[in-house]
Scaffold this motif. Sequence first.
Motif, PDB file in Angstrom:
ATOM      1  N   ARG A 130     -29.121 -31.461 -27.119  1.00 45.11           N
ATOM      2  CA  ARG A 130     -29.124 -31.626 -28.576  1.00 45.11           C
ATOM      3  C   ARG A 130     -29.088 -30.288 -29.310  1.00 45.11           C
ATOM      4  NH1 ARG A 130     -32.831 -36.918 -30.022  1.00 45.11           N
ATOM      5  NH2 ARG A 130     -31.866 -38.311 -28.480  1.00 45.11           N
ATOM      6  N   VAL A 131     -28.897 -29.224 -28.551  1.00 43.05           N
ATOM      7  CA  VAL A 131     -28.739 -27.895 -29.141  1.00 43.05           C
ATOM      8  C   VAL A 131     -27.316 -27.431 -28.858  1.00 43.05           C
ATOM      9  CG1 VAL A 131     -29.515 -25.497 -29.119  1.00 43.05           C
ATOM     10  CG2 VAL A 131     -31.180 -27.356 -28.860  1.00 43.05           C
ATOM     11  N   VAL A 132     -26.609 -27.080 -29.898  1.00 45.84           N
ATOM     12  CA  VAL A 132     -25.202 -26.702 -29.775  1.00 45.84           C
ATOM     13  C   VAL A 132     -25.080 -25.193 -29.628  1.00 45.84           C
ATOM     14  CG1 VAL A 132     -22.957 -26.685 -30.933  1.00 45.84           C
ATOM     15  CG2 VAL A 132     -24.459 -28.688 -31.123  1.00 45.84           C
ATOM     16  N   ARG A 133     -24.375 -24.776 -28.587  1.00 47.34           N
ATOM     17  CA  ARG A 133     -24.057 -23.364 -28.410  1.00 47.34           C
ATOM     18  C   ARG A 133     -22.540 -23.204 -28.497  1.00 47.34           C
ATOM     19  NH1 ARG A 133     -28.451 -24.550 -25.274  1.00 47.34           N
ATOM     20  NH2 ARG A 133     -30.262 -23.219 -25.672  1.00 47.34           N
ATOM     21  N   TYR A 134     -22.128 -22.213 -29.252  1.00 46.37           N
ATOM     22  CA  TYR A 134     -20.710 -22.049 -29.565  1.00 46.37           C
ATOM     23  C   TYR A 134     -20.027 -21.095 -28.593  1.00 46.37           C
ATOM     24  CZ  TYR A 134     -21.849 -24.291 -34.012  1.00 46.37           C
ATOM     25  OH  TYR A 134     -22.266 -25.178 -34.977  1.00 46.37           O
ATOM     26  N   GLU A 135     -18.719 -21.189 -28.574  1.00 47.37           N
ATOM     27  CA  GLU A 135     -17.883 -20.239 -27.845  1.00 47.37           C
ATOM     28  C   GLU A 135     -17.091 -19.424 -28.860  1.00 47.37           C
ATOM     29  OE1 GLU A 135     -15.488 -22.392 -25.122  1.00 47.37           O
ATOM     30  OE2 GLU A 135     -17.197 -23.285 -24.060  1.00 47.37           O
ATOM     31  N   ASP A 136     -16.568 -18.301 -28.412  1.00 39.21           N
ATOM     32  CA  ASP A 136     -15.843 -17.426 -29.331  1.00 39.21           C
ATOM     33  C   ASP A 136     -14.676 -18.131 -30.008  1.00 39.21           C
ATOM     34  OD1 ASP A 136     -17.391 -15.136 -29.138  1.00 39.21           O
ATOM     35  OD2 ASP A 136     -16.362 -14.442 -27.337  1.00 39.21           O
ATOM     36  N   VAL A 137     -14.081 -19.084 -29.314  1.00 37.54           N
ATOM     37  CA  VAL A 137     -12.954 -19.791 -29.898  1.00 37.54           C
ATOM     38  C   VAL A 137     -13.359 -20.617 -31.114  1.00 37.54           C
ATOM     39  CG1 VAL A 137     -13.202 -21.865 -28.455  1.00 37.54           C
ATOM     40  CG2 VAL A 137     -10.939 -21.203 -29.304  1.00 37.54           C
ATOM     41  N   ASP A 138     -14.662 -20.915 -31.236  1.00 39.11           N
ATOM     42  CA  ASP A 138     -15.158 -21.707 -32.372  1.00 39.11           C
ATOM     43  C   ASP A 138     -15.339 -20.870 -33.629  1.00 39.11           C
ATOM     44  OD1 ASP A 138     -15.468 -24.153 -30.894  1.00 39.11           O
ATOM     45  OD2 ASP A 138     -17.257 -23.278 -29.963  1.00 39.11           O
ATOM     46  N   PHE A 139     -15.313 -19.536 -33.492  1.00 41.48           N
ATOM     47  CA  PHE A 139     -15.600 -18.667 -34.618  1.00 41.48           C
ATOM     48  C   PHE A 139     -14.323 -18.255 -35.337  1.00 41.48           C
ATOM     49  CE2 PHE A 139     -19.214 -17.131 -31.714  1.00 41.48           C
ATOM     50  CZ  PHE A 139     -20.066 -18.138 -32.158  1.00 41.48           C
ATOM     51  N   PRO A 140     -14.312 -18.349 -36.662  1.00 38.64           N
ATOM     52  CA  PRO A 140     -13.174 -17.800 -37.417  1.00 38.64           C
ATOM     53  C   PRO A 140     -13.249 -16.278 -37.434  1.00 38.64           C
ATOM     54  CG  PRO A 140     -14.847 -18.574 -38.933  1.00 38.64           C
ATOM     55  CD  PRO A 140     -15.310 -18.965 -37.561  1.00 38.64           C
ATOM     56  N   VAL A 141     -12.141 -15.649 -37.690  1.00 36.43           N
ATOM     57  CA  VAL A 141     -12.098 -14.182 -37.760  1.00 36.43           C
ATOM     58  C   VAL A 141     -13.076 -13.667 -38.806  1.00 36.43           C
ATOM     59  CG1 VAL A 141     -10.623 -12.205 -38.293  1.00 36.43           C
ATOM     60  CG2 VAL A 141      -9.707 -14.122 -36.975  1.00 36.43           C
ATOM     61  N   ALA A 142     -13.303 -14.453 -39.859  1.00 34.46           N
ATOM     62  CA  ALA A 142     -14.190 -14.030 -40.952  1.00 34.46           C
ATOM     63  C   ALA A 142     -15.633 -13.834 -40.496  1.00 34.46           C
ATOM     64  CB  ALA A 142     -14.135 -15.041 -42.093  1.00 34.46           C
TER      65      ALA A 142
END
Length: 426
Positions: free
Chosen positions: A250-262
């Motif tokens: 129930r805890v979400v960890r992101y990958e670099d592909v999820d991040f916008p350049v901003a």
Amino acid sequence: MSTTDTGTRTITDTEAATGTETTTGTEKITGTETASGTETTTGTETITLTEGALGPYVTHTPTRRWLTGPGLPADSGLLTFEVLRTDGLRTVADHTGDPARLPVDLREQLVIGALRDPVAAETESVLLDGATGEVSTTCFLHDRPDLMERRPFAPSLQTLAGFMTATEEMSARSGRFASYEGRFGPKAVTGMSRRLLTEFEAGVDGEVPPFWKMAALIRPLALVAGPPEDSALTLDLPARLLDQEFGQGRVVRYEDVDFPVALAHEPTRRFLRETGLPEDGFLFQLDTDVPLPTLTEYYEDERPDVLTADQLPDGADHLIRLGHLVEDNSLVVDGATGAILDWSEPEATLHALNTDVSTLAFTLWLLHRERTIDESLSHELTAGAYDQLATTMTQTLSAVDPTGSTPLGEWHYWTEMFQDEAAGVL
């Protein structure tokens, strides 16, 4: 202006006229008695009353001794007794325009102080029973004094002073709590909470008033996370803290592909990758269906008929939407600084929410932990003293993240949500 030479410092006529008794270090300067019959010791910030000021108001002998002896602090982070210095002893009936409508048990109670919130605003008034020495609190309802009621606060002024001292030592990690200096994490929280609750129980034979039970169970939660070594973010949350609180998966960890350049703020990117955020934080839900959009992209793709580009805040291309808050509010992060902001769609305004993503995670953890504690106590914390719990929660959050200590009258999302008793947020 003339002056009086004491040999070690100078007192102006104005100071002498106030009639305060001031002690700074070992020096003691005494003027005439004030109209309210109070004497002030500024070295320790205490207020004492003269025997004459007690008059017929206070007949309880131990209470008279305390008010003329040790006295009460003029101010602290929790309470203020400044009203004693400005008004002297006055009853609740004196403070209301229609005393006949007051409940009988309130009319002769003495107003001696007030509880305080993190921005130093007074909330409930602190009352003293001059016949028994018991201390309680009440909320003044000037339009409906018939609905006013008392809440237990302490059996005596001496016990109240002990409660305050213990809480201050806990917050400062001094005195009886000096061994907790530099210690953080769940074990430190549990140990400090038990120690403080034990101190309180000893003063009241186990029946701890709600406000102080909240202080023992909630305020130590601020110690669950300490500062990180590199100071890139405010807090270094213990590993798996969110998983243990919200549950595996129930805890979400992101990958670099999820991040916008901003999203250029690397500490924020690292936190979202390694620590993550709970998917459902009760008052906050993550958007997990698509990569994180900027605020501009969100309105272009998801809500094109709601707001146009010129209605968005300046720099919307650098504000990344993490998810949504209640009542059409979006939680966004400034991609350059990592600051966490609340975007109100109805008002088209940005407000500070948290200092950074680490204090956002702490806030969500704090909310969930409080609800878990309250459920384990059969909702004892929220039954009958909700406003005191809201103040305690705000104080706890402010101890970790000063963003919650907004100037008086300025809107802050978490503070408003804590206070929303009708919605049952806490």
